[in-house]
Design an enzyme around this catalytic site. Structure first.
Site, PDB file in Angstrom:
ATOM      1  CG  ASP A  30      35.058  24.649  37.620  1.00  0.00           C
ATOM      2  OD1 ASP A  30      34.142  23.820  37.487  1.00  0.00           O
ATOM      3  OD2 ASP A  30      36.216  24.469  37.202  1.00  0.00           O
ATOM      4  N   GLY A  31      32.968  28.490  39.265  1.00  0.00           N
ATOM      5  CA  GLY A  31      32.727  29.535  40.250  1.00  0.00           C
ATOM      6  C   GLY A  31      31.366  29.397  40.901  1.00  0.00           C
TER       7      GLY A  31
ATOM      8  NE  ARG B  43      63.478  37.355  55.433  1.00  0.00           N
ATOM      9  CZ  ARG B  43      63.994  36.475  56.291  1.00  0.00           C
ATOM     10  NH1 ARG B  43      64.187  35.207  55.913  1.00  0.00           N
ATOM     11  NH2 ARG B  43      64.307  36.852  57.517  1.00  0.00           N
TER      12      ARG B  43
ATOM     13  CG  ASP C  19      55.056  38.594  45.479  1.00  0.00           C
ATOM     14  OD1 ASP C  19      55.843  39.359  46.081  1.00  0.00           O
ATOM     15  OD2 ASP C  19      54.859  38.646  44.260  1.00  0.00           O
TER      16      ASP C  19
ATOM     17  CE1 TYR D  52      46.698  33.295  41.792  1.00  0.00           C
ATOM     18  CE2 TYR D  52      47.256  32.515  43.986  1.00  0.00           C
ATOM     19  CZ  TYR D  52      47.348  33.474  42.992  1.00  0.00           C
ATOM     20  OH  TYR D  52      48.106  34.603  43.200  1.00  0.00           O
ATOM     21  CG  ASN D  53      48.870  24.287  43.182  1.00  0.00           C
ATOM     22  OD1 ASN D  53      49.741  24.413  44.013  1.00  0.00           O
ATOM     23  ND2 ASN D  53      48.882  23.300  42.270  1.00  0.00           N
ATOM     24  CE  LYS D  54      48.685  23.360  34.378  1.00  0.00           C
ATOM     25  NZ  LYS D  54      49.228  24.492  33.599  1.00  0.00           N
TER      26      LYS D  54
ATOM     27  CB  ALA E 239      57.216  36.120  43.731  1.00  0.00           C
TER      28      ALA E 239
END
Length: 268
Positions: free
Chosen positions: A45-46, A147, A149, A162-164, A184
């Protein structure tokens, strides 16, 4: 038909590239890296994300095909031992394709500069030195003050990446929209956010207005910008569904939910 091959320089990838080019010659299919009709990526995929970035200005006319040389990817349908079948399918295919939505990111800076990018998977914004603070607007109306990360904005196909990992939902790629996931977030009696993934439809505009100037890291798929200059700091990000789509050649395209099951659940 004109075909290009995009790959890294690993021995296995170069071996497959040579086999593909030899097969294209046998079937009298033109090889053209400048303006191809089909881009074949070799790797994972990359690799496909990098090819997408290279041919971003030709998305209207290009279809992608992915060969994976390792684990099953979400954008790669063919294995390294199927090169002959793949090239034969190019010769006998009728130009079918399947398309998926993308998101357009617009970044505005304090010096007036504007940067636009198309994302296949996701865009993220983080503060690497302290809590990130930004106002979240939906269709130009203030929704919340975040507010935490950072924030992740993903496409439906990128929702499994990344979403998952940051707690976002998996979206069906037939949904024309995008998703916002929190990283976070601070939630207490003083600071409040929605605290859950938010899915937006095709006509929505998401705007993030940052409240400070300290070190911000902005990403779009595999591209990254570290922004820590007060003279050129990031002021605002806008996200919406792009008018462009990514198209995959539909000679053999694995069902999205089958990919999800194979990647995260395995055999039942």
């Amino acid at each position: 038909m004109k075909v290009a091959v995009y790959t890294y320089s690993s021995p296995e990838s170069l071996r497959l590239r040579d086999l593909i080019i030899k097969g294209l010659d046998e079937y009298k299919i033109d090889y053209d890296e400048g303006h191809p009709d089909i881009v074949i990526t070799i790797g994972g995929d990359g690799t496909l994300l990098s090819a997408f970035n290279k041919y971003e200005d030709q998305l209207d006319t290009i279809r992608f095909i992915g060969i994976h040389t390792g684990h099953l990817g979400f954008y790669t349908d063919w294995r390294n031992f199927e090169v002959h079948d793949l090239v034969a399918s190019l010769k006998n295919g009728a130009g079918q394709s399947i398309s998926y939505p993308l998101i357009e990111m617009t970044a505005k800076f304090s010096d007036g500069q504007v940067m636009k990018k198309i994302c296949l998977n996701e865009s993220t914004v983080k503060n690497i030195t302290k809590t990130m603070v930004c106002d979240v607007y939906i269709n130009h109306e203030l929704f919340e003050r975040f507010r935490g990360d950072g924030l992740c904005v993903s496409t439906p196909t990128g929702s499994t990446a990344y979403n998952k990992a940051v707690g976002g939902a998996v979206m069906d790629p037939h949904i024309i929209g995008f998703q916002l996931a929190e990283m976070a977030s601070l939630n207490n009696r003083v600071f409040r956010t929605l605290g859950s993934p938010t899915i937006f439809g095709a006509d929505n505009i998401l705007t993030l207005r940052l409240k400070d100037e300290s070190s911000i890291v902005l990403t779009c798929d595999r591209e990254k910008w570290v922004l820590d200059s007060k003279r050129h700091h990031l002021v605002e990000l806008t996200f919406e569904v792009s008018s462009k789509k990514i198209k995959f050649a539909k000679y053999r395209h694995t069902n999205f939910w089958q990919r999800v099951r194979e990647s995260f659940i395995g055999d039942l």
